[in-house]
Design an enzyme around this catalytic site. Structure first.
Site, mmCIF file in Angstrom:
data_model
loop_
_atom_site.group_PDB
_atom_site.id
_atom_site.type_symbol
_atom_site.label_atom_id
_atom_site.label_comp_id
_atom_site.label_asym_id
_atom_site.label_seq_id
_atom_site.Cartn_x
_atom_site.Cartn_y
_atom_site.Cartn_z
ATOM 1 N N ASP A 14 1.161 4.841 1.576
ATOM 2 C CA ASP A 14 0.600 5.578 2.714
ATOM 3 C C ASP A 14 0.680 7.075 2.433
ATOM 4 O OD1 ASP A 14 0.102 3.341 4.596
ATOM 5 O OD2 ASP A 14 2.271 3.093 4.436
ATOM 6 N N ASP A 18 0.861 -1.183 0.000
ATOM 7 C CA ASP A 18 0.000 0.000 0.000
ATOM 8 C C ASP A 18 0.897 1.231 0.000
ATOM 9 O OD1 ASP A 18 -1.989 -1.856 0.393
ATOM 10 O OD2 ASP A 18 -2.352 -1.316 2.482
#
Length: 213
Positions: free
Chosen positions: A137, A135
């Site tokens: 951030d 992911d």
């Protein structure tokens, strides 16, 4: 004092003691290499003049997160979470197109996200943190619900088109933050993250000036 997600470098002669059991040798090696720590949320155990820090080790070192406290006076340098353009060139090739698209779309709505977590640490250390399933951030500084809605819409569309995943927070006018995905939901209360803890607040309390108008 630097807020959460800021990167800090300690003075070379600064004492550092890992709060994570058994992690002291790794912590010493980390700082000896000239790498930074990240400012973490305070938990109340800090002494006056101290800041809570974290060192997230890369996957090759077990992805352990080392916790420590340091004296504010021992911080040699600090920078906010990195701007997105600062990390794009350090990201894996399979991430480049998606991140460039994200930057262009953010610019189009007048927003400039900052990056923390694995992408930021790969950029500042040169160590491999990011993989295809990571992911990214993101930290979005905003002032109004209109901006929050625009960011949420952008991220939902970006995830759909690129098949990548964004995590991160919306940084509110009072310096507190809320997870963007939680904000995108329909719950009447959301978890608000502060420098010294978390608490549930009504959604209507996130932008009080607008509510009072």
């Amino acid at each position: 004092m630097a807020g959460r997600h800021a990167l800090v470098w300690l003075r070379a002669d600064a004492p550092s003691q890992a709060l994570t059991p058994g992690a002291q040798p790794r912590l010493q090696a980390w700082f000896a290499a000239g790498f930074p720590a990240v400012v973490a949320r305070r938990d109340g155990a800090e002494q006056p003049g101290q800041v809570r820090l974290g060192v997230p080790l890369p996957p090759a070192q077990g992805k352990q997160r080392i916790a420590l406290c340091a004296q504010v006076s021992d911080i040699a340098r600090s920078v906010p979470a990195l701007a997105l353009p600062e990390v794009i060139s350090h990201a894996p090739p399979q991430w480049q197109a998606a991140l460039h698209a994200l930057q262009a779309q953010a610019t189009a709505i007048g927003m400039q996200p900052r990056v923390f977590g694995s992408f930021a640490f790969q950029a500042v250390t040169g160590l491999p943190y990011v993989h295809a399933a990571s992911d990214v951030d993101l930290l979005w500084t905003l002032d109004t619900p209109t901006q929050a809605h625009a960011v949420v819409t952008l991220l939902q569309q970006w995830e759909h088109v690129t098949a990548r995943r964004a995590d991160g927070e919306l940084l509110l006018p009072d310096g507190n933050a809320v997870n963007w995905r939680e904000y995108a939901g329909d719950a009447q209360q959301v978890l608000v993250k502060r420098n010294d803890g978390c608490r549930l607040l009504p959604r209507t309390a996130l932008f009080p000036e607008r509510c009072a108008a």
